[in-house]
Each structure stands twice: as structure tokens, then as C-alpha cells.
Enzyme design. Structure first.
Site, PDB file in Angstrom:
ATOM      1  N   ARG A 195      23.450  23.140  14.527  1.00  0.00           N
ATOM      2  CA  ARG A 195      23.044  23.121  13.250  1.00  0.00           C
ATOM      3  C   ARG A 195      22.889  24.656  12.752  1.00  0.00           C
ATOM      4  O   ARG A 195      22.464  25.439  13.696  1.00  0.00           O
ATOM      5  CB  ARG A 195      21.724  22.368  13.060  1.00  0.00           C
ATOM      6  CG  ARG A 195      21.729  21.111  12.492  1.00  0.00           C
ATOM      7  CD  ARG A 195      20.391  20.331  12.328  1.00  0.00           C
ATOM      8  NE  ARG A 195      19.175  20.773  13.368  1.00  0.00           N
ATOM      9  CZ  ARG A 195      18.311  21.523  13.232  1.00  0.00           C
ATOM     10  NH1 ARG A 195      18.348  22.185  12.117  1.00  0.00           N
ATOM     11  NH2 ARG A 195      17.528  21.760  14.139  1.00  0.00           N
ATOM     12  N   GLY A 245      23.687   9.600  15.157  1.00  0.00           N
ATOM     13  CA  GLY A 245      23.007  10.692  16.164  1.00  0.00           C
ATOM     14  C   GLY A 245      22.564  10.009  17.336  1.00  0.00           C
ATOM     15  O   GLY A 245      22.482   8.616  17.396  1.00  0.00           O
ATOM     16  N   LEU A 292      21.825  18.438  23.128  1.00  0.00           N
ATOM     17  CA  LEU A 292      22.712  17.473  23.508  1.00  0.00           C
ATOM     18  C   LEU A 292      24.364  17.933  23.396  1.00  0.00           C
ATOM     19  O   LEU A 292      24.841  17.215  24.031  1.00  0.00           O
ATOM     20  CB  LEU A 292      22.730  16.261  22.320  1.00  0.00           C
ATOM     21  CG  LEU A 292      21.135  15.791  22.241  1.00  0.00           C
ATOM     22  CD1 LEU A 292      21.112  14.738  21.297  1.00  0.00           C
ATOM     23  CD2 LEU A 292      20.916  15.185  23.929  1.00  0.00           C
ATOM     24  N   TYR A 343     -12.383   7.912  54.832  1.00  0.00           N
ATOM     25  CA  TYR A 343     -12.831   9.044  54.922  1.00  0.00           C
ATOM     26  C   TYR A 343     -12.533   9.978  53.761  1.00  0.00           C
ATOM     27  O   TYR A 343     -13.515  10.019  52.725  1.00  0.00           O
ATOM     28  CB  TYR A 343     -12.721   9.866  56.323  1.00  0.00           C
ATOM     29  CG  TYR A 343     -13.500  11.029  56.364  1.00  0.00           C
ATOM     30  CD1 TYR A 343     -14.864  10.653  56.655  1.00  0.00           C
ATOM     31  CD2 TYR A 343     -13.152  12.371  56.023  1.00  0.00           C
ATOM     32  CE1 TYR A 343     -15.876  11.678  56.549  1.00  0.00           C
ATOM     33  CE2 TYR A 343     -14.103  13.327  56.341  1.00  0.00           C
ATOM     34  CZ  TYR A 343     -15.402  13.082  56.560  1.00  0.00           C
ATOM     35  OH  TYR A 343     -16.351  14.285  56.466  1.00  0.00           O
ATOM     36  N   HIS A 354      10.743  15.902  20.611  1.00  0.00           N
ATOM     37  CA  HIS A 354      12.109  16.206  20.571  1.00  0.00           C
ATOM     38  C   HIS A 354      12.452  17.603  20.803  1.00  0.00           C
ATOM     39  O   HIS A 354      13.322  18.214  21.170  1.00  0.00           O
ATOM     40  CB  HIS A 354      13.234  15.644  19.901  1.00  0.00           C
ATOM     41  CG  HIS A 354      13.270  14.076  19.926  1.00  0.00           C
ATOM     42  ND1 HIS A 354      14.304  13.497  20.333  1.00  0.00           N
ATOM     43  CD2 HIS A 354      12.441  12.915  19.376  1.00  0.00           C
ATOM     44  CE1 HIS A 354      14.235  11.989  20.550  1.00  0.00           C
ATOM     45  NE2 HIS A 354      12.979  11.776  19.979  1.00  0.00           N
ATOM     46  N   ASP A 404       8.875  12.342  17.417  1.00  0.00           N
ATOM     47  CA  ASP A 404       8.981  13.887  16.844  1.00  0.00           C
ATOM     48  C   ASP A 404       7.886  14.353  16.039  1.00  0.00           C
ATOM     49  O   ASP A 404       6.929  13.783  15.823  1.00  0.00           O
ATOM     50  CB  ASP A 404      10.249  13.979  16.340  1.00  0.00           C
ATOM     51  CG  ASP A 404      11.155  15.123  16.858  1.00  0.00           C
ATOM     52  OD1 ASP A 404      10.567  15.653  17.612  1.00  0.00           O
ATOM     53  OD2 ASP A 404      12.189  15.523  16.390  1.00  0.00           O
ATOM     54  N   ASP A 426      15.568  25.509  22.455  1.00  0.00           N
ATOM     55  CA  ASP A 426      16.028  24.349  22.303  1.00  0.00           C
ATOM     56  C   ASP A 426      15.190  23.416  23.016  1.00  0.00           C
ATOM     57  O   ASP A 426      15.249  23.499  24.235  1.00  0.00           O
ATOM     58  CB  ASP A 426      17.480  24.305  22.373  1.00  0.00           C
ATOM     59  CG  ASP A 426      18.271  23.496  21.234  1.00  0.00           C
ATOM     60  OD1 ASP A 426      17.495  22.644  20.786  1.00  0.00           O
ATOM     61  OD2 ASP A 426      19.679  23.623  21.378  1.00  0.00           O
ATOM     62  N   ARG A 434      13.228   9.693   9.642  1.00  0.00           N
ATOM     63  CA  ARG A 434      14.285   8.746   9.254  1.00  0.00           C
ATOM     64  C   ARG A 434      14.946   7.565   9.796  1.00  0.00           C
ATOM     65  O   ARG A 434      14.840   7.228  10.951  1.00  0.00           O
ATOM     66  CB  ARG A 434      15.849   9.630   9.205  1.00  0.00           C
ATOM     67  CG  ARG A 434      15.773  11.042   8.491  1.00  0.00           C
ATOM     68  CD  ARG A 434      15.887  10.653   6.761  1.00  0.00           C
ATOM     69  NE  ARG A 434      16.969   9.829   6.480  1.00  0.00           N
ATOM     70  CZ  ARG A 434      18.153  10.411   6.365  1.00  0.00           C
ATOM     71  NH1 ARG A 434      18.079  11.742   6.191  1.00  0.00           N
ATOM     72  NH2 ARG A 434      18.982   9.594   5.902  1.00  0.00           N
ATOM     73  N   ALA A 458      25.614  20.346  24.774  1.00  0.00           N
ATOM     74  CA  ALA A 458      26.166  20.625  26.459  1.00  0.00           C
ATOM     75  C   ALA A 458      26.591  19.474  27.043  1.00  0.00           C
ATOM     76  O   ALA A 458      27.543  19.198  27.513  1.00  0.00           O
ATOM     77  CB  ALA A 458      24.864  21.256  27.047  1.00  0.00           C
ATOM     78  N   LYS A 459      25.569  18.158  26.644  1.00  0.00           N
ATOM     79  CA  LYS A 459      26.062  17.032  27.476  1.00  0.00           C
ATOM     80  C   LYS A 459      27.211  16.138  26.957  1.00  0.00           C
ATOM     81  O   LYS A 459      28.130  15.675  27.517  1.00  0.00           O
ATOM     82  CB  LYS A 459      24.825  16.120  27.310  1.00  0.00           C
ATOM     83  CG  LYS A 459      23.674  16.554  28.233  1.00  0.00           C
ATOM     84  CD  LYS A 459      22.433  15.460  28.033  1.00  0.00           C
ATOM     85  CE  LYS A 459      21.397  16.217  29.059  1.00  0.00           C
ATOM     86  NZ  LYS A 459      20.287  15.230  29.148  1.00  0.00           N
TER      87      LYS A 459
HETATM   88  P1  ADQ Z   1      19.098  19.197  17.433  1.00  0.00           P
HETATM   89  O1  ADQ Z   1      18.321  20.497  16.932  1.00  0.00           O
HETATM   90  O2  ADQ Z   1      19.721  18.665  15.777  1.00  0.00           O
HETATM   91  O3  ADQ Z   1      17.990  18.054  17.742  1.00  0.00           O
HETATM   92  P2  ADQ Z   1      20.916  18.649  19.489  1.00  0.00           P
HETATM   93  O4  ADQ Z   1      20.366  18.216  20.504  1.00  0.00           O
HETATM   94  O5  ADQ Z   1      22.138  20.020  19.824  1.00  0.00           O
HETATM   95  O6  ADQ Z   1      20.089  19.813  18.338  1.00  0.00           O
HETATM   96  O7  ADQ Z   1      21.853  17.644  18.572  1.00  0.00           O
HETATM   97  C1  ADQ Z   1      22.787  18.123  17.554  1.00  0.00           C
HETATM   98  C2  ADQ Z   1      23.680  17.089  17.430  1.00  0.00           C
HETATM   99  O8  ADQ Z   1      24.289  17.274  16.067  1.00  0.00           O
HETATM  100  C3  ADQ Z   1      24.884  16.714  18.258  1.00  0.00           C
HETATM  101  O9  ADQ Z   1      24.745  15.226  18.712  1.00  0.00           O
HETATM  102  C4  ADQ Z   1      25.952  17.216  17.760  1.00  0.00           C
HETATM  103  O10 ADQ Z   1      27.200  16.606  18.105  1.00  0.00           O
HETATM  104  C5  ADQ Z   1      25.817  17.133  16.275  1.00  0.00           C
HETATM  105  N1  ADQ Z   1      26.511  18.180  15.595  1.00  0.00           N
HETATM  106  C6  ADQ Z   1      26.174  19.488  15.874  1.00  0.00           C
HETATM  107  N2  ADQ Z   1      27.186  20.221  15.239  1.00  0.00           N
HETATM  108  C7  ADQ Z   1      27.890  19.216  14.235  1.00  0.00           C
HETATM  109  C8  ADQ Z   1      29.110  19.646  13.469  1.00  0.00           C
HETATM  110  N3  ADQ Z   1      29.366  20.482  12.924  1.00  0.00           N
HETATM  111  N4  ADQ Z   1      29.583  18.370  13.039  1.00  0.00           N
HETATM  112  C9  ADQ Z   1      29.119  17.293  13.510  1.00  0.00           C
HETATM  113  N5  ADQ Z   1      28.090  17.005  14.296  1.00  0.00           N
HETATM  114  C10 ADQ Z   1      27.601  17.905  14.757  1.00  0.00           C
HETATM  115  C11 ADQ Z   1      16.770  18.093  18.186  1.00  0.00           C
HETATM  116  C12 ADQ Z   1      16.164  19.089  19.061  1.00  0.00           C
HETATM  117  C13 ADQ Z   1      17.028  19.141  20.311  1.00  0.00           C
HETATM  118  C14 ADQ Z   1      17.175  17.772  21.013  1.00  0.00           C
HETATM  119  C15 ADQ Z   1      17.559  16.573  20.002  1.00  0.00           C
HETATM  120  C16 ADQ Z   1      17.337  15.399  20.753  1.00  0.00           C
HETATM  121  O11 ADQ Z   1      16.180  20.455  18.246  1.00  0.00           O
HETATM  122  O12 ADQ Z   1      16.616  20.146  21.257  1.00  0.00           O
HETATM  123  O13 ADQ Z   1      18.027  17.957  22.062  1.00  0.00           O
HETATM  124  O14 ADQ Z   1      16.694  17.012  18.945  1.00  0.00           O
HETATM  125  O15 ADQ Z   1      16.175  15.302  21.121  1.00  0.00           O
END
Ligand code: ADQ
Length: 735
Positions: free
Chosen positions: A283, A29, A386, A509, A166, A142, A382, A10, A388-389
Site C-alpha cells: 500500500r 484479504g 504478508l 522445597y 496486526h 486490530d 511493518d 471491516r 513476503a510470504k
Molecule cells: P498491510 O499494511 O496492508 O496489513 P501486508 O501484510 O503486506 O500489509 O498486506 C498487504 C496485502 O495487500 C497483501 O495480501 C498483498 O497481496 C495485497 N496487495 C498489496 N499490493 C497490492 C496490489 N497492488 N494489488 C492487489 N493487492 C495488493 C496489516 C499490517 C501488516 C500485517 C497485516 C496482516 O500493516 O504488517 O502483515 O496487516 O496482519
């Protein structure tokens, strides 16, 4: 100037159709944020799909969209409805996604989808080739585009290609199931650098390459036929400051100024001030372990009735891939579980699970992070995670606890979270109890460490490190090709050798004259080596010296019958043949402020490692770090230090799980020069395989012929690939 282009499924913008035409919305994102800083800085393009089905677009629409996006330096790859179905929803999401997340039961092996995947990957590559010129760099992202690196490389070998995955890379036992495994690997190996979130994925990838392709792999470098390809781990970060600032700004607002959601939550807190919030965000995907999480929460309610009426789980799930059967079933299961828990434990004024099946605006997300006592993150697999961060970055007051699945890549960086096995309901229930009863002081201590780390390794730093590493691979590749001693180079060196009247030859050596052995004492010289050395020494014009890190007793013993000079312990001891041993020392430590930040960076990237500071040395300890990864890091560190210490009069010593940098005045280079001691040689040659030999390569006079054994980076002017090649070379010279 060479450019850097980004390729991802994308583009970093979404299109909105209005009456007056199309407009763009910037994506927020993690990938879009991190990459924007990169491709705009390097004047490149972003190549990707706009998100709109091309069947629905008239020629005029397409032209309008292309021109809008091209103002943002974006190049569109059009996709028809059929292609979206077969390439994106099909092969990418129904084949690669489940397989790479170990959900083999969901993998669809449709040959039609595979064909479409190849076709669409080729279209992406073609679009890249329209904009990328020789010398440019392309960074592909990816699992939707695994074939693109190979397609680019085969058409334009002089374009440098990076690839970042990713999602996890599965173990060989799972990867091998795929009928198209060779093609996928071949595609990935078109890259010069392959990045993964964590070392485990890198290790799995290298193991598949070794088993399916049989390439030699030295640490994290793949020696393909004519190229060095590097794999490494780069744990992706977030835009930390954005979360931190937004969180602080939200909390500054009065209740009335806050969002509707926030006001609802405040009302809830007012009615029961002791209520606690647990937050989960993902998601809606079967990899995220949502049903298991709900069952664990139910178990928690069952085990700890004292929390009834006091704890609420806020569960946000973004709708995702809703047309796919597995996802529809998952949604049904989640709906039922939420109903079951709320039916069992809820009351008129208490709902145990608040479930939102929708995306949230960024500010609301940050509000929720800010207000929740616990983040419950329990994916079955996973790549990173992200969320968690983001939770860590949003915790202004440094309280809050993370309950985290050990199956998420991010768990490697978060030793301070409470880690759990996402299948183990009892363990999760216990972890929730521990999190909800954790003393504030302990929460703050843990969160403090997490914040420091996550802030330092942001998405910008992540992107920057990847680009730097890519540059580095480019350098290594060029160097090897330029420096290899081919037969014509040998003719030239041989002619010089024959013309010379007085030659000094320094030979390392281990790894140069003899291959390594598990037990160092067994790496004794064999007859072939004695013959080669004796023949070299027999020529009166030659002064031959073995220069090694070994102790003098061993070398003295092994070469008792050879009239050769010896330099031992990296240059501490020097003995000219027929003379006594002599030594050399000198100490200063004003180099420490230069070297400390380098070690700190390695501490950041190697969880579990730390720095010890002594009077005259800095020591990087990695005994507690992950063993295989830390070995790779140790090598990188040595390599990097070597480039820095040239003018600093330092020594780098490797001990048991430590690398020590200390004040020096002693190294092979100084020792070799001292040995020469103004004598006039008209032919100087030094050969060695490791970083301690780099001192010789750097410090010997510029005319010296310096030969590195192996394909790693070096300051030597020539390279040979192996001990066998060294022996053959010396034999030919002495003939
Ligand atoms: P994802 O599987 O999409 O990404 P993740 O890393 O958790 O998983 O990212 C999700 C993102 O979506 C986060 O930035 C979060 O804030 C946002 N989000 C989640 N729920 C939301 C909601 N209800 N409304 C709005 N925003 C929401 C893939 C891989 C991951 C990897 C990332 C990055 O599967 O393992 O960490 O790419 O490389």
C-alpha cells in the site's frame, strides 16, 4: 453450544450498488480468508462496518444491506461520514497508526477524534453484546478497536475475549507519549488473550502494562486483580495453497490465455531474454519505506552499470488514505523519484522502474510473484508483511530471492532471506547485487526451507492456534478461581486434618517452602521454616517428607537436625528418616512417535530451535533462539508435555537451554507412592509449585489434598498464590 464471534473494523464483504439493488463481493484479504474458516465453523457472527457511509443510505437501503449481510452471518455497525473522518481516518489512522509505527512526527492529538473513537468503539461493543451470550468467545481485531475488549468485559464478564493486533506495539518510550495511553491499555486488558505477530511487540506491550499498571507479570501472564490475562505471539500466515495452486495454474496457460499484463511482460522478455525483474508491492504508506527503496535502487544503478538495460524494478503501490496530507506528500515524492530514475537511466527501449499506482486482481499479483527474480520488501516498520510470504508461496520452481527489511515482523521467520536495514541505501544496493547474482542452487536451498515453513504455518493454522490458546486461558482462569484456598476452604481442610489419625505430608522445597534465589545454594531454609517443620513433625500423627529435585547432599546437610524424610533428584533417591538411601529405575522408548510432533510444533513457532534425538530421549534445544521468547516457549512446552506424559512413563528434564524428555519410571509421584507403600494414611497432602510436582498431584490417591503454589495450570485440587501463603497455611494447620 458456545459460539465464536469476530469483530473487525471491516466486514469480510464489500457492497456493490447496482440498478436492481445491492450485491456483495467477498474480500480476499488475509484476515477475511483466515477468519471465515473460524467464525463459520463455530456458528458465530462477524461484526463490522460495511464500508458504506450511513449518511448516504435511505432507511430502505440500510435494511436491504443489513439483511443481505445477515444471510452471511454478518452484523453491520453503521458509521456516518463524520465518524469515518474522526474515528477511522482520524484517531485510528492519524494517531494510533503513526505512533505504533514510530512515526511520532505525524501523530495528531485531536481530542475530538479521541472522543469519536471511544463512541464508535462503544457502538461496536454494543453490537457485540446484542449477539454474544455468556460462555461465548469474541475475537476482536486490530488497532481501530483497542477499547472494545474492555467494553465487552465490563458488561459481560463471562464472555471470553481475544484480541489480535496486526500492527507493531511500540516500545514503552513511544507508547507513553499518547495522552490516552491508560485508557487504551485498559481497553486491551479487557481481553483474556492478546495476540501479536512477534515476540518483540508482546514484550513491549507487557512492559507498558508493568510500568503503567504495576501488575505482576510472570513470563507472559499478567496477574490482574482477579484475572489471568495472557499475551503471546502468533505470526500470521497466508492461504499458502491458494497461491501455490494459482501460480501453477497460471504457468500452465499458453501465452495467449494469460492476462494482458503477463503478455506484455512476455514481449519484454522476448526482446531481451536476459532481463531480470525485481518486484515490490505495498500500500502506498509512509511506513513501507518506498522512497528509501527507490533511492537504494538508484544507488544500485549507480554502482553497478553492468546491470543498466538488464534489470527492471516493478513497483506496485495500492492507493491508500489519499486524502491525508502525509500520504499526498508521499505520493508526490514517489512520483518524482520514479521520474528521476527513469530519466537518468532509461532509454527508448529500457525503463528501469515500472510503477503501477493501483490495486491488481489476484491472478495478476500471483503472475508477478511468479515471474520476478527478486522480491524487494523494505518497510521502515511493518507488523508482519504478508507480501513476503505470498512471494514464497508463488515460487513454483523454488528459485527467487527475498531482500527483506529487518523492521518487518516477517523477518523473524525468514532467516533465509537477505535482510537489510531499510534506511541503509548502500546495504540494499549490495543486497540487490547479491540477490541478482546468487547461484540457482543456493536460491533453491533457501527457498525450499522458506516454503516448508510458510506452508506449515498457514493462516488457518494461525487462527486455529489462537483459538486453542484462548480456550486454554479460559481453562486456567476457571481453575484458579475454583481452586483457591479461601478462608472457608481452609476451615474445611483444617477440620479434616484435625479428624485424621495418620497423615502423610509431602512438601516440595524450592518455590514452595522457600522462594527462589539467583544462586540456588543460597536458598537455604531460615528459622521460620525450621520452626514450622519441627512443629509439624512434633505431632506424632504426621509423617513429613521433603520431596525435591535437589541433590541428596544438599538436603541432607540443610536438614541434618530435623527428623524428616527426604526424597531427592525428582524421586531417584529415597530416604526414610533413620534408614538408608534407596533408588529405582526402568527404561523404554515407545513413546517417541507421540512426543516428537509436539516438539516439532515448538520448532515451528520458535525460529532457531531444533530437536536432537538420542537413544532414550528427545531433546529440544533453544540456545540459538531468541532468548526471552524461548524461555516462554520452554515453559509452554513443559506445560504441554506434562499433559501428555501422564500415562507414558516419561520424565521431562530441563537443562541449560534444553528440555529433555526421557524414558522414565522415576518421578515424584512414583516416589511418593513408593514411600507410602501400602501404609494406611487417612490424610494425604502434597504441595508443590512446578511441573515436576504435577506427577505427585496426579499419582497420589484421589482423596489426597494436592496444593499447587502459583496460578499456572495444574492437576492439583487446590491453589495457594505464594511461598508466604504456604507457610501461613502450614503454620495454621499445625496450630
Ligand atoms: P498491510 O499494511 O496492508 O496489513 P501486508 O501484510 O503486506 O500489509 O498486506 C498487504 C496485502 O495487500 C497483501 O495480501 C498483498 O497481496 C495485497 N496487495 C498489496 N499490493 C497490492 C496490489 N497492488 N494489488 C492487489 N493487492 C495488493 C496489516 C499490517 C501488516 C500485517 C497485516 C496482516 O500493516 O504488517 O502483515 O496487516 O496482519
Amino acid at each position: 453450544m458456545s459460539k465464536l464471534h469476530i469483530v473487525a473494523n471491516r466486514l469480510p464483504y464489500s457492497l456493490v450498488k447496482e440498478e436492481s439493488g445491492y450485491s456483495l463481493i467477498e474480500s480476499v484479504g488475509g484476515l477475511a480468508t483466515g477468519m471465515k474458516s473460524v467464525y463459520t465453523e463455530y456458528g458465530g457472527k462477524w461484526i463490522g462496518w460495511s464500508g458504506v457511509n450511513s449518511d448516504d443510505l435511505s432507511t430502505d437501503d440500510s435494511a436491504e444491506i443489513d439483511s443481505l449481510l445477515s444471510e452471511k452471518s454478518c452484523v453491520t455497525v453503521p458509521l456516518s461520514e463524520q465518524e469515518i473522518l474522526e474515528y477511522y481516518e482520524g484517531f485510528s489512522n492519524k494517531t494510533v497508526w503513526p505512533l505504533f509505527h514510530y512515526f511520532t512526527q505525524y501523530v495528531d492529538y485531536s481530542p475530538e477524534n479521541w472522543k469519536a473513537y471511544k463512541r464508535v468503539n462503544q457502538r461496536f461493543a454494543d453490537r457485540v453484546l446484542e449477539v454474544a451470550e455468556d460462555g461465548d468467545t469474541v475475537w476482536v481485531h486490530d488497532y481501530q478497536l483497542l477499547l472494545v475488549p474492555g467494553m465487552i468485559k465490563s458488561m459481560k464478564p463471562n464472555v471470553t475475549v481475544g484480541f489480535f493486533l496486526h500492527i507493531p506495539f511500540p516500545s514503552y518510550e513511544v507508547f507513553r507519549i499518547l495522552p490516552w495511553r491508560m485508557e487504551l491499555l485498559e481497553g486491551m486488558l479487557g481481553a483474556d488473550l492478546l495476540g501479536f505477530h512477534i515476540y518483540d511487540y508482546e514484550r513491549h506491550f507487557l512492559s507498558s502494562v508493568r510500568r503503567l499498571y504495576g501488575y505482576e507479570i510472570a513470563f507472559n501472564e499478567i496477574h490482574a486483580e482477579d484475572r489471568i490475562i495472557k499475551a503471546d505471539s502468533f505470526p500470521m500466515g497466508i492461504d499458502y495453497d491458494k497461491f501455490k495452486k494459482t501460480s501453477a495454474a497460471v504457468m500452465q496457460k499458453t501465452i495467449q490465455e494469460r492476462s494482458e499484463l503477463h503478455q506484455e511482460l512476455e514481449k519484454y522478455f522476448m526482446t531481451s531474454p536476459n532481463r531480470r525483474l525485481i518486484l515490490s508491492i505495498d500500500r502506498l504508506d509512509y511506513t513501507k519505506g518506498i522512497p528509501q527503496r527507490l533511492k537504494a535502487f538508484r544507488k544500485f544503478m549507480e554502482k553497478y552499470p553492468e546491470f543498466h538495460g538488464k534489470v527492471t524494478l516493478i513497483m506496485l503501490a495500492v492507493p491508500s488514505r489519499g486524502q491525508v496530507e502525509e500520504y499526498m506528500m508521499l505520493k508526490k515524492e514517489v512520483d518524482e523519484l520514479v521520474g528521476n530514475i527513469n530519466g537518468t537511466y532509461g532509454s527508448i527501449n529500457y525503463t528501469p522502474v515500472w510503477y503501477f499506482y493501483r490495486a491488481m486482481p489476484f491472478e495478476n499479483l500471483v503472475e508477478l510473484y511468479n515471474m520476478s527474480d527478486v522480491a524487494l520488501i523494505t518497510p521502515l516498520r511493518d507488523g508482519m508483511n504478508l507480501v513476503a510470504k505470498e512471494y514464497v508461496a508463488s515460487r513454483g520452481n523454488q528459485t527467487g530471492v527475498i531482500v527483506l527489511s529487518e523492521m518487518a515482523g516477517v523477518s523473524k521467520e525468514m532467516g533465509e532471506a537477505i535482510t537489510i536495514n531499510p534506511i541503509n541505501e548502500d546495504e540494499i544496493a549490495e543486497a540487490l547485487y547479491r540477490a541478482l547474482t546468487m547461484p540457482i542452487e543456493e536460491q533453491k536451498e533457501r527457498m525450499g526451507y522458506l516454503q516448508e515453513r510458510i506452508q506449515r504455518y498457514s493462516v488457518f493454522k494461525w487462527a486455529g492456534e489462537f483459538v486453542d490458546a484462548l480456550e486454554n486461558v479460559k481453562r486456567i482462569q476457571k481453575e484458579f478461581l475454583v481452586k483457591k484456598i479461601t478462608s472457608s476452604v481452609f476451615e474445611d481442610l483444617n477440620a479434616k486434618y484435625n479428624k485424621a489419625k495418620k497423615r502423610a505430608i509431602f512438601l516440595d522445597y524450592d518455590g514452595t517452602l522457600t522462594s527462589f534465589h539467583k544462586n540456588p545454594q543460597e536458598a537455604t531454609p531460615n528459622e521460620e521454616l525450621y520452626t514450622i517443620l519441627n512443629r509439624l513433625i512434633a505431632d506424632e500423627r504426621n509423617t513429613v517428607t521433603i520431596i525435591s529435585g535437589r541433590d541428596r547432599y544438599t538436603l541432607e546437610k540443610w536438614f541434618a537436625d530435623v527428623p524428616i524424610n527426604l526424597i531427592c533428584e525428582h524421586g531417584v533417591w529415597l530416604r526414610k528418616y533413620g534408614e538408608e538411601w534407596q533408588t529405582l529405575t526402568k527404561v523404554n522408548n515407545d513413546w517417541m512417535p507421540v512426543i516428537r510432533p509436539v516438539l516439532e510444533r515448538f520448532v515451528d513457532r520458535t525460529p532457531g530451535s531444533f530437536i536432537e534425538e538420542k537413544n532414550y530421549s528427545l531433546v529440544w534445544h533453544y540456545r540459538k533462539a531468541e532468548p526471552e521468547q524461548s524461555l516462554i516457549r520452554a515453559n509452554e512446552l513443559k506445560d504441554e508435555l506434562l499433559n501428555l506424559v501422564g500415562n507414558l512413563n516419561l520424565e521431562i528434564m530441563e537443562g541449560s537451554k534444553v528440555i529433555e524428555v526421557k524414558s522414565g519410571g522415576i518421578n515424584k509421584g512414583i516416589a511418593a507412592n513408593q514411600f507410602i507403600n501400602n501404609e494406611k494414611f487417612d490424610y494425604l497432602m502434597a504441595m508443590g509449585d512446578d511441573w515436576t510436582d504435577e506427577y505427585m498431584f496426579k499419582e497420589l490417591q484421589a482423596e489426597a489434598i494436592t496444593v499447587k503454589v502459583g496460578i499456572q495450570r495444574t492437576s492439583a485440587n487446590y491453589k495457594l498464590e505464594s511461598v508466604d501463603a504456604v507457610r501461613k497455611f502450614l503454620k495454621q494447620l499445625s496450630e
